[in-house]
Every structure is written in C-alpha cells, then in structure tokens.
Motif scaffolding. Structure first.
Motif, PDB file in Angstrom:
ATOM      1  N   ASN A   1      31.382 -41.069 -46.631  1.00 16.62           N
ATOM      2  CA  ASN A   1      30.593 -41.424 -47.809  1.00 16.62           C
ATOM      3  C   ASN A   1      29.677 -42.581 -47.455  1.00 16.62           C
ATOM      4  O   ASN A   1      30.136 -43.607 -46.943  1.00 16.62           O
ATOM      5  CB  ASN A   1      31.503 -41.829 -48.966  1.00 16.62           C
ATOM      6  CG  ASN A   1      32.301 -40.666 -49.486  1.00 16.62           C
ATOM      7  OD1 ASN A   1      31.747 -39.679 -49.935  1.00 16.62           O
ATOM      8  ND2 ASN A   1      33.616 -40.767 -49.411  1.00 16.62           N
ATOM      9  N   VAL A   2      28.383 -42.408 -47.731  1.00 10.54           N
ATOM     10  CA  VAL A   2      27.385 -43.419 -47.397  1.00 10.54           C
ATOM     11  C   VAL A   2      26.628 -43.772 -48.672  1.00 10.54           C
ATOM     12  O   VAL A   2      26.135 -42.880 -49.373  1.00 10.54           O
ATOM     13  CB  VAL A   2      26.400 -42.898 -46.323  1.00 10.54           C
ATOM     14  CG1 VAL A   2      25.420 -43.993 -45.921  1.00 10.54           C
ATOM     15  CG2 VAL A   2      27.148 -42.353 -45.111  1.00 10.54           C
ATOM     16  N   TYR A   3      26.531 -45.070 -48.953  1.00  5.62           N
ATOM     17  CA  TYR A   3      25.850 -45.544 -50.155  1.00  5.62           C
ATOM     18  C   TYR A   3      24.653 -46.393 -49.735  1.00  5.62           C
ATOM     19  O   TYR A   3      24.812 -47.410 -49.067  1.00  5.62           O
ATOM     20  CB  TYR A   3      26.821 -46.327 -51.042  1.00  5.62           C
ATOM     21  CG  TYR A   3      27.908 -45.423 -51.564  1.00  5.62           C
ATOM     22  CD1 TYR A   3      27.712 -44.691 -52.720  1.00  5.62           C
ATOM     23  CD2 TYR A   3      29.100 -45.265 -50.861  1.00  5.62           C
ATOM     24  CE1 TYR A   3      28.697 -43.831 -53.180  1.00  5.62           C
ATOM     25  CE2 TYR A   3      30.081 -44.405 -51.317  1.00  5.62           C
ATOM     26  CZ  TYR A   3      29.874 -43.693 -52.469  1.00  5.62           C
ATOM     27  OH  TYR A   3      30.833 -42.831 -52.918  1.00  5.62           O
ATOM     28  N   PHE A   4      23.464 -45.930 -50.136  1.00  9.03           N
ATOM     29  CA  PHE A   4      22.210 -46.571 -49.762  1.00  9.03           C
ATOM     30  C   PHE A   4      21.667 -47.390 -50.924  1.00  9.03           C
ATOM     31  O   PHE A   4      21.548 -46.886 -52.043  1.00  9.03           O
ATOM     32  CB  PHE A   4      21.147 -45.520 -49.413  1.00  9.03           C
ATOM     33  CG  PHE A   4      21.509 -44.617 -48.274  1.00  9.03           C
ATOM     34  CD1 PHE A   4      21.218 -44.978 -46.964  1.00  9.03           C
ATOM     35  CD2 PHE A   4      22.114 -43.392 -48.499  1.00  9.03           C
ATOM     36  CE1 PHE A   4      21.530 -44.145 -45.906  1.00  9.03           C
ATOM     37  CE2 PHE A   4      22.431 -42.547 -47.452  1.00  9.03           C
ATOM     38  CZ  PHE A   4      22.141 -42.923 -46.149  1.00  9.03           C
ATOM     39  N   THR A   5      21.315 -48.627 -50.651  1.00  9.42           N
ATOM     40  CA  THR A   5      20.548 -49.454 -51.569  1.00  9.42           C
ATOM     41  C   THR A   5      19.147 -49.538 -50.972  1.00  9.42           C
ATOM     42  O   THR A   5      18.994 -49.851 -49.785  1.00  9.42           O
ATOM     43  CB  THR A   5      21.158 -50.857 -51.701  1.00  9.42           C
ATOM     44  OG1 THR A   5      22.526 -50.722 -52.095  1.00  9.42           O
ATOM     45  CG2 THR A   5      20.407 -51.690 -52.718  1.00  9.42           C
TER      46      THR A   5
ATOM     47  N   CYS B   1      17.673 -36.461 -46.878  1.00 12.68           N
ATOM     48  CA  CYS B   1      19.045 -36.080 -46.513  1.00 12.68           C
ATOM     49  C   CYS B   1      19.143 -34.567 -46.388  1.00 12.68           C
ATOM     50  O   CYS B   1      19.702 -34.050 -45.414  1.00 12.68           O
ATOM     51  CB  CYS B   1      20.037 -36.595 -47.549  1.00 12.68           C
ATOM     52  SG  CYS B   1      20.280 -38.386 -47.538  1.00 12.68           S
ATOM     53  N   HIS B   2      18.584 -33.856 -47.363  1.00 10.68           N
ATOM     54  CA  HIS B   2      18.623 -32.391 -47.326  1.00 10.68           C
ATOM     55  C   HIS B   2      17.812 -31.840 -46.151  1.00 10.68           C
ATOM     56  O   HIS B   2      18.176 -30.805 -45.585  1.00 10.68           O
ATOM     57  CB  HIS B   2      18.097 -31.812 -48.636  1.00 10.68           C
ATOM     58  CG  HIS B   2      19.097 -31.831 -49.740  1.00 10.68           C
ATOM     59  ND1 HIS B   2      20.205 -31.026 -49.764  1.00 10.68           N
ATOM     60  CD2 HIS B   2      19.153 -32.582 -50.870  1.00 10.68           C
ATOM     61  CE1 HIS B   2      20.902 -31.261 -50.864  1.00 10.68           C
ATOM     62  NE2 HIS B   2      20.288 -32.212 -51.540  1.00 10.68           N
ATOM     63  N   LYS B   3      16.743 -32.505 -45.794  1.00 13.80           N
ATOM     64  CA  LYS B   3      15.882 -32.049 -44.693  1.00 13.80           C
ATOM     65  C   LYS B   3      16.597 -32.119 -43.343  1.00 13.80           C
ATOM     66  O   LYS B   3      16.496 -31.193 -42.530  1.00 13.80           O
ATOM     67  CB  LYS B   3      14.614 -32.910 -44.659  1.00 13.80           C
ATOM     68  CG  LYS B   3      13.683 -32.614 -43.504  1.00 13.80           C
ATOM     69  CD  LYS B   3      12.470 -33.532 -43.543  1.00 13.80           C
ATOM     70  CE  LYS B   3      11.579 -33.338 -42.339  1.00 13.80           C
ATOM     71  NZ  LYS B   3      10.409 -34.253 -42.377  1.00 13.80           N
ATOM     72  N   TYR B   4      17.295 -33.211 -43.090  1.00 12.21           N
ATOM     73  CA  TYR B   4      17.834 -33.466 -41.757  1.00 12.21           C
ATOM     74  C   TYR B   4      19.315 -33.150 -41.563  1.00 12.21           C
ATOM     75  O   TYR B   4      19.725 -32.821 -40.449  1.00 12.21           O
ATOM     76  CB  TYR B   4      17.637 -34.941 -41.387  1.00 12.21           C
ATOM     77  CG  TYR B   4      16.213 -35.342 -41.117  1.00 12.21           C
ATOM     78  CD1 TYR B   4      15.610 -35.037 -39.901  1.00 12.21           C
ATOM     79  CD2 TYR B   4      15.473 -36.037 -42.057  1.00 12.21           C
ATOM     80  CE1 TYR B   4      14.306 -35.414 -39.632  1.00 12.21           C
ATOM     81  CE2 TYR B   4      14.172 -36.418 -41.801  1.00 12.21           C
ATOM     82  CZ  TYR B   4      13.587 -36.104 -40.595  1.00 12.21           C
ATOM     83  OH  TYR B   4      12.285 -36.481 -40.332  1.00 12.21           O
TER      84      TYR B   4
ATOM     85  N   VAL C   1      24.499 -34.914 -51.912  1.00 16.57           N
ATOM     86  CA  VAL C   1      23.763 -36.169 -51.993  1.00 16.57           C
ATOM     87  C   VAL C   1      23.172 -36.267 -53.390  1.00 16.57           C
ATOM     88  O   VAL C   1      22.765 -35.260 -53.972  1.00 16.57           O
ATOM     89  CB  VAL C   1      22.667 -36.265 -50.898  1.00 16.57           C
ATOM     90  CG1 VAL C   1      21.647 -35.146 -51.010  1.00 16.57           C
ATOM     91  CG2 VAL C   1      21.995 -37.621 -50.899  1.00 16.57           C
ATOM     92  N   GLY C   2      23.165 -37.464 -53.945  1.00 16.42           N
ATOM     93  CA  GLY C   2      22.619 -37.647 -55.281  1.00 16.42           C
ATOM     94  C   GLY C   2      22.360 -39.108 -55.584  1.00 16.42           C
ATOM     95  O   GLY C   2      22.691 -39.993 -54.794  1.00 16.42           O
ATOM     96  N   THR C   3      21.784 -39.326 -56.741  1.00 17.38           N
ATOM     97  CA  THR C   3      21.437 -40.677 -57.158  1.00 17.38           C
ATOM     98  C   THR C   3      22.494 -41.237 -58.112  1.00 17.38           C
ATOM     99  O   THR C   3      23.264 -40.490 -58.724  1.00 17.38           O
ATOM    100  CB  THR C   3      20.059 -40.702 -57.843  1.00 17.38           C
ATOM    101  OG1 THR C   3      20.086 -39.832 -58.980  1.00 17.38           O
ATOM    102  CG2 THR C   3      18.963 -40.243 -56.886  1.00 17.38           C
TER     103      THR C   3
ATOM    104  N   GLY D   1      23.859 -41.823 -53.046  1.00 14.26           N
ATOM    105  CA  GLY D   1      25.145 -41.599 -52.390  1.00 14.26           C
ATOM    106  C   GLY D   1      25.119 -40.297 -51.606  1.00 14.26           C
ATOM    107  O   GLY D   1      24.693 -39.266 -52.133  1.00 14.26           O
ATOM    108  N   LEU D   2      25.551 -40.362 -50.362  1.00 12.87           N
ATOM    109  CA  LEU D   2      25.644 -39.201 -49.478  1.00 12.87           C
ATOM    110  C   LEU D   2      27.117 -38.936 -49.200  1.00 12.87           C
ATOM    111  O   LEU D   2      27.862 -39.872 -48.864  1.00 12.87           O
ATOM    112  CB  LEU D   2      24.903 -39.477 -48.169  1.00 12.87           C
ATOM    113  CG  LEU D   2      25.067 -38.460 -47.042  1.00 12.87           C
ATOM    114  CD1 LEU D   2      24.450 -37.123 -47.422  1.00 12.87           C
ATOM    115  CD2 LEU D   2      24.449 -38.999 -45.756  1.00 12.87           C
TER     116      LEU D   2
END
Length: 99
Positions: free
Chosen positions: A5-9, A25-28, A40-42, A59-60
C-alpha cells in the motif's frame, strides 16, 4: 502473498493532479507480473471518523502472489518509469507492506 500500500501526498492537491496520478498508475503498473490485485484511487474527503488518516491524496494498493514478485516489481522497468515520470509531483510517499 504480499500487500503493498502506497500513499502519495502531492505538491499540487487539485482534483486534476490527483486524477493525473491515478491515470499514471494505471498506465505503468497493473500489468507487471506477479500482481494478483491492483487498485488506485483518491482520498474519500467526507469520511471523517477519528480513525481516518487523511494525510494523503492518492492511495495505491497492490497485492503480489509472492515476496519475490514484489521484489521484482521494485526493479521492473515500468515501475522505474512510473517513478521517474511522477516523483517530482510527490511531496511525500508512505509505504505500508504487509503479509
């Protein structure tokens, strides 16, 4: 099984910037071998319970079949391209791995 689980700010927390990272995220990432689940979502802004951590924008969530698949993902060219293409937009990245 390993859960990553990866959380991006983001530096730019606009809805457009958030959706751009979701698209990246969906592309790669979803077709890298060993992934058994990808999402993946917001951030859901209106969930405000005391236990909700809201210190992120995207969040991924990736589940791997094995630890070896996770380790291969980390060095996979597509994952490295994703990082190179997007890291300048990240203010903070937090990773939570579990098994």
């Amino acid at each position: 099984m390993l859960i990553h689980n990866v959380y991006f700010t983001l530096h730019n927390d606009s809805a457009k910037a958030r959706q751009k990272l979701v698209g990246e995220c969906h592309k790669y990432l979803p077709d890298i071998p060993g992934i058994t689940f990808f999402a993946v979502g917001t951030l859901v802004e209106d969930l405000n319970r005391p236990v909700n951590d809201k210190a992120f924008h995207v969040g991924l969530h990736v589940v791997f079949d094995t630890r070896a698949s996770h380790d291969a993902y980390q060095v996979d060219a597509r994952h490295q391209q994703f990082i190179a293409a997007n890291k300048d937009t990240w203010k903070q990245v937090r990773v939570f791995d579990s098994q």
